[in-house]
Design an enzyme around this catalytic site. Sequence first.
Site, PDB file in Angstrom:
ATOM      1  N   TYR A 114      86.634  14.500  50.687  1.00  0.00           N
ATOM      2  CA  TYR A 114      87.279  13.520  51.560  1.00  0.00           C
ATOM      3  C   TYR A 114      88.747  13.911  51.719  1.00  0.00           C
ATOM      4  CZ  TYR A 114      87.677   9.132  53.973  1.00  0.00           C
ATOM      5  OH  TYR A 114      87.897   8.192  54.939  1.00  0.00           O
ATOM      6  N   LYS A 169      58.399   8.005  60.452  1.00  0.00           N
ATOM      7  CA  LYS A 169      58.584   9.314  61.104  1.00  0.00           C
ATOM      8  C   LYS A 169      59.663  10.102  60.367  1.00  0.00           C
ATOM      9  CE  LYS A 169      55.789   8.802  64.704  1.00  0.00           C
ATOM     10  NZ  LYS A 169      54.724   9.670  65.158  1.00  0.00           N
ATOM     11  N   GLU A 211      60.706   8.280  70.488  1.00  0.00           N
ATOM     12  CA  GLU A 211      59.446   7.804  69.902  1.00  0.00           C
ATOM     13  C   GLU A 211      59.080   6.427  70.441  1.00  0.00           C
ATOM     14  OE1 GLU A 211      57.715   9.782  67.555  1.00  0.00           O
ATOM     15  OE2 GLU A 211      56.132   8.343  67.954  1.00  0.00           O
ATOM     16  N   ASP A 212      57.823   6.269  70.791  1.00  0.00           N
ATOM     17  CA  ASP A 212      57.262   4.961  71.134  1.00  0.00           C
ATOM     18  C   ASP A 212      58.090   4.223  72.183  1.00  0.00           C
ATOM     19  OD1 ASP A 212      55.305   5.668  69.391  1.00  0.00           O
ATOM     20  OD2 ASP A 212      55.770   4.200  67.841  1.00  0.00           O
ATOM     21  N   GLY A 271      49.579   6.619  80.001  1.00  0.00           N
ATOM     22  CA  GLY A 271      50.955   6.377  79.603  1.00  0.00           C
ATOM     23  C   GLY A 271      51.574   7.691  79.159  1.00  0.00           C
ATOM     24  N   ALA A 272      52.554   7.582  78.270  1.00  0.00           N
ATOM     25  CA  ALA A 272      53.279   8.757  77.800  1.00  0.00           C
ATOM     26  C   ALA A 272      52.313   9.838  77.309  1.00  0.00           C
ATOM     27  CB  ALA A 272      54.213   8.330  76.669  1.00  0.00           C
ATOM     28  N   ALA A 273      51.437   9.463  76.392  1.00  0.00           N
ATOM     29  CA  ALA A 273      50.572  10.447  75.757  1.00  0.00           C
ATOM     30  C   ALA A 273      49.518  10.976  76.729  1.00  0.00           C
ATOM     31  CB  ALA A 273      49.916   9.824  74.523  1.00  0.00           C
ATOM     32  N   ASN A 368      46.098   4.332  68.110  1.00  0.00           N
ATOM     33  CA  ASN A 368      46.439   3.890  66.753  1.00  0.00           C
ATOM     34  C   ASN A 368      46.814   2.410  66.777  1.00  0.00           C
ATOM     35  OD1 ASN A 368      46.234   6.354  65.334  1.00  0.00           O
ATOM     36  ND2 ASN A 368      48.197   7.015  66.165  1.00  0.00           N
ATOM     37  N   ASN A 397      46.855  13.859  64.955  1.00  0.00           N
ATOM     38  CA  ASN A 397      48.071  13.039  64.898  1.00  0.00           C
ATOM     39  C   ASN A 397      49.259  13.938  65.139  1.00  0.00           C
ATOM     40  OD1 ASN A 397      50.468  11.649  63.543  1.00  0.00           O
ATOM     41  ND2 ASN A 397      48.916  10.049  63.601  1.00  0.00           N
ATOM     42  N   ASN A 398      50.242  13.418  65.864  1.00  0.00           N
ATOM     43  CA  ASN A 398      51.380  14.266  66.212  1.00  0.00           C
ATOM     44  C   ASN A 398      52.225  14.680  65.012  1.00  0.00           C
ATOM     45  OD1 ASN A 398      52.462  11.694  66.045  1.00  0.00           O
ATOM     46  ND2 ASN A 398      52.756  11.484  68.251  1.00  0.00           N
TER      47      ASN A 398
END
EC number: 1.1.1.38
Length: 489
Positions: A114, A169, A211-212, A271-273, A368, A397-398
């Site tokens: 510091y 995640k 994400e999501d 959708g996204a996926a 999921n 699963n991703n």
Amino acid sequence: MSATLSAQYSLTIRVEIDHRPGMLGQVATAIGHAGGTIGAVDLVDVTDAHTLRDITVDAADQDHWQGILEAIEALPSAHVVDTTDRTFLLHMGGKIEQRNKVPIATRDDLSMAYTPGVARVCSAIAADRDKAFQYTIKRNTVAVVSDGTAVLGLGDIGPEAAMPVMEGKAMLFKEFAGVDAFPICLATKDPDEIVATVRAIAPGFGGINLEDISAPRCFEIEERLKADLDIPVFHDDQHGTAIVTLAALLNATRLIGKEMVALRVVVVGLGAAGVAVTKILLEAGVEHVIGCDSRGAVHTERGDYLDGSMTPIKRWYAEHSNPERRDGGPADVVDGADLFVGLSGARVMPPEALARMNRDAMVFAMANPTPEVSPEEAARYARIVATGRSDYPNQINNVLAFPGIFRGALDVRSPQITEEMKLAAARAIAAIVAENELREDYIIPSVFNRDVAPAVASAVAEEARRAGIATAGEQIGFAAADAGRIHAI
Ligand SMILES: NC(=O)c1ccc[n+]([C@@H]2O[C@H](COP(=O)([O-])OP(=O)(O)OC[C@H]3O[C@@H](n4cnc5c(N)ncnc54)[C@H](O)[C@@H]3O)[C@@H](O)[C@H]2O)c1
Ligand SMILES: O=C(O)C[C@H](O)C(=O)O
Ligand SMILES: [Mg+2]
């Protein structure tokens, strides 16, 4: 009890039992008759009259818990004192924490870590912004950013409720690839605000994992951030899912001996996926796809296409799929399909409809936490079944993709994750399953296979070097992560 017992529904039951021989046996028998499986049994306290025990029991769901508790209460010799849901217990206070890499024990330590010493490092970075990669956490740190609008298949549950998934995640990033990741849940759904916020926090991060975030906003948000930032931006639900699905399909088609070009594919959930999976399948040589959204199969003669109310991404979809312009829901258009891909929601597919798929059918039901069709039911009709579930073989699963993707990108300081890097990752995941190991119930490596993330990382880094977008040559990641610290050079 035919339902699947799961650690997800693991309950620790504190029971007061009469202190006489055989009484614990009665409790165990009652739990067994109620269909629970017993794990640990701990003695908490003993008196002349009673023993107090903690008995951990796996059940199928919350109703099943109730049945088990009632079975214990029905015994004259036992009484339930308390219960603890072990999944909630594990989340108590959150699942991750920040740790220091250097000690602050002496005045010298403090004056280097510091002020005043830190000021010289700040000045060096101010003179050359690039040095942030050398002297800050930036080189190994990813932001996991969500607005809580498409959390798993739970939908728009808000940023606070999204935190347990984003913390999860972050754990997976660290566990599988030594990447430090921070969950960042935003109290806005406005694409402009999300883009501005992520841009504003980007200096501290080496990558952004979206994400999501629900479709169609996720497409615009990702594109704008990719254009604005000089670090990789990757929407996991799109590209992570696409990569892992392609990996599974590469192996499944090898097993059944079909070419990509010959496959008829039905994708449910655009959708996204679902959109990203479709795009990567088309890149990989698939030519015939039908996509269903919640109104049914998409095509260029559907009312919302003709009247212009269809979103741009679905217009693209309509123009690249369903050449016969077939109408109907998933159960109608699955006739004659080779592959069913579910990226929508729980139980949207009646299992009997799968009987009308082609021979050697493949069903990837990936919603999921509850898939479009239960794998046990799908297995009656399909040769290969995969889901996002961890308690069934072939878990797509991703998590098989994102830790290694970012590890590889950070290692070579790639400013982006290209289509070729994604394809290289998919091939690397598929190649973990050796030719002689391929089976109907083993088309994709386990999420616990520790070879996956390093293989993905090196394929991704190699592709970045080949494309000339790697800005650092040395692989620093796994060795440094293993040692628990990354030294400035
Ligand atoms: N296994 C994995 O690795 C993985 C990865 C990403 C997403 N998923 C799952 O896929 C699902 C979708 O995720 P997303 O990020 O694309 O969310 P999203 O909100 O972007 O898209 C979901 C889409 O499904 C559609 N849908 C809902 N019910 C439908 C129905 N009955 N028929 C047709 N379409 C329907 C919605 O209209 C929406 O367009 C979720 O359940 C998620 O958990 C799994
Ligand atoms: O979170 C997961 O396990 C997979 C995926 O990202 C999802 O949203 O379902
Ligand atoms: Mg997700």
